[in-house]
Design an enzyme around this catalytic site. Structure first.
Site, PDB file in Angstrom:
ATOM      1  N   TYR A 140       4.204 -11.333   6.810  1.00 52.15           N
ATOM      2  CA  TYR A 140       3.830 -10.112   5.944  1.00 52.15           C
ATOM      3  C   TYR A 140       5.185  -9.494   5.444  1.00 52.15           C
ATOM      4  CZ  TYR A 140       1.416  -6.098   4.230  1.00 52.15           C
ATOM      5  OH  TYR A 140       0.788  -4.959   3.392  1.00 52.15           O
ATOM      6  N   PRO A 167       4.707   3.046   2.775  1.00 46.44           N
ATOM      7  CA  PRO A 167       3.508   3.897   3.381  1.00 46.44           C
ATOM      8  C   PRO A 167       3.639   3.298   4.924  1.00 46.44           C
ATOM      9  CG  PRO A 167       2.293   2.483   2.095  1.00 46.44           C
ATOM     10  CD  PRO A 167       3.714   2.179   1.917  1.00 46.44           C
TER      11      PRO A 167
END
Ligand code: GFB
Length: 328
Positions: A140, A167
């Protein structure tokens, strides 16, 4: 180009997910009237032709790329091909279509797992690619690094206004509460809730934490991220690039806590008083990932929601939607 008009057409890619939905609602509340979204059943963003056709038809002024395959530590570890492949495909087709159709600004959402496993704490944006990644989420992370680098390259080669927000761990209403795929916060909320009064004698049953509970995480309430997205969209590009020459801005709250301490806070909110056990067959993941938010601080943005309030709101949402959440 910054967002100046409430009529600007804003495409929120991934508007049905927790993040996209929060951004959509936040922009609507802020008075933006021209939002566009497409559910994944109607538009598969991994398909470059379909994505390009959608961009030609809709001609958005601004794109928020919140569509992604996401999941907790176990899902990342179990489905590496999906996590790298789907995310790379989505990024490539959306960023390319935005470039080719002349979008004014694109905001790409990454994640702080892009930083090296042993990055200095708090992690500044320029610690990117300075060391090896955490193995459980490297797939990822590589895809999210590539997405950011594609935005940076589009800016460098073509002058496109493409920025990345990174984030820290997000949570909030609409989160995934499936224990196999979720992140830690919704998982522990659900486990504590279901353990209440569940022991044979009617007392609270134990909750099992994965790993040692010693890793530390920083949690950002999803509505705060939505506010950061609007803030950045409304900011002039030159001011942002003065703070962030690579176009990348961390988004966090400035403090973290151990998973054990998170569990104690969740027990308090949920009203669970039973014992806590540990499943040591599950991975701990990265030891710590607190982000350095100096860039966004300097631009004048800070998160507003306390962790307790955010957990309470998420718990309220979960209880309202419990019947709908995936049961395993
Ligand atoms: O939130 P989480 O799944 O992901 O796990 P990461 C954080 C920590 O909580 C790990 C522990 O140390 C887990 O072992 N934990 C304890 C649990 N109990 C549980 C439980 O019941 N469920 C879960 N899920 N964890 C993900 C990455 O990393 O975070 C992604 O895999 C992405 O790529 C995302 O960056 C934000 O924080 O470790």
């Amino acid at each position: 180009m910054r967002l100046t008009s409430t009529d600007s057409k804003i495409y929120v890619a991934g508007h049905r997910g927790m993040v996209g939905r929060a951004i959509w609602e936040h922009l609507e509340t802020a008075g933006y009237t021209n939002l566009v979204g497409r559910p994944s059943e109607e538009l598969d963003l991994r398909d470059p032709r379909a994505t390009r056709a959608f961009f030609e038809e809709e001609q958005p002024d601004v794109v928020i790329l919140a569509a992604a395959r996401v999941g907790g530590i176990l899902a990342n570890d179990r489905y590496p091909a999906d996590f790298i492949g789907d995310n790379l495909a989505i990024e490539q087709s959306v960023i390319q279509a935005a470039h080719e159709t002349g979008v004014d600004r694109l905001l790409f959402l990454g994640s702080t797992c892009i930083y090296p496993k042993h990055a200095p704490q708090p992690m500044p944006e320029d610690s990117l690619l300075t060391g090896p990644l955490e193995p459980t989420n490297q797939w990822y992370a590589v895809a999210k690094i590539a997405g950011h680098k594609l935005c940076e390259a589009m800016h460098q080669q073509h002058g496109d206004d493409m920025l990345t927000l990174m984030p820290t761990n997000l949570y909030g209403p609409g989160d995934d509460f499936d224990l196999e795929t979720s992140h830690v916060l919704p998982a522990l909320l659900r486990k504590a809730h279901e353990a209440k009064g569940a022991a044979p004698d009617g007392s609270d049953a134990p909750v099992t934490l994965w790993g040692t509970g010693e890793p530390k995480r920083e949690f950002l309430y999803v509505d705060d991220l939505a506010d950061a997205v609007r803030f950045v969209l409304e900011h002039p590009e030159d001011e942002i690039r003065e703070e962030a020459p690579d176009g990348m801005l961390n988004v966090g709250v400035g403090e973290d806590l151990s998973i054990n301490d998170l569990m104690a806070l969740i027990q308090d909110v949920v009203g669970h008083d039973g014992p806590i056990e540990h499943d040591h067959s599950k991975p701990d993941g990265t030891p710590r990932k607190l982000v350095d938010t100096s860039r966004l601080d300097a631009l004048g943005w800070q998160a507003q929601t306390s962790l307790r309030d955010g957990i309470q709101n998420t718990y309220d949402w979960y209880r309202e939607h419990e019947a709908l959440s995936v049961q395993r």
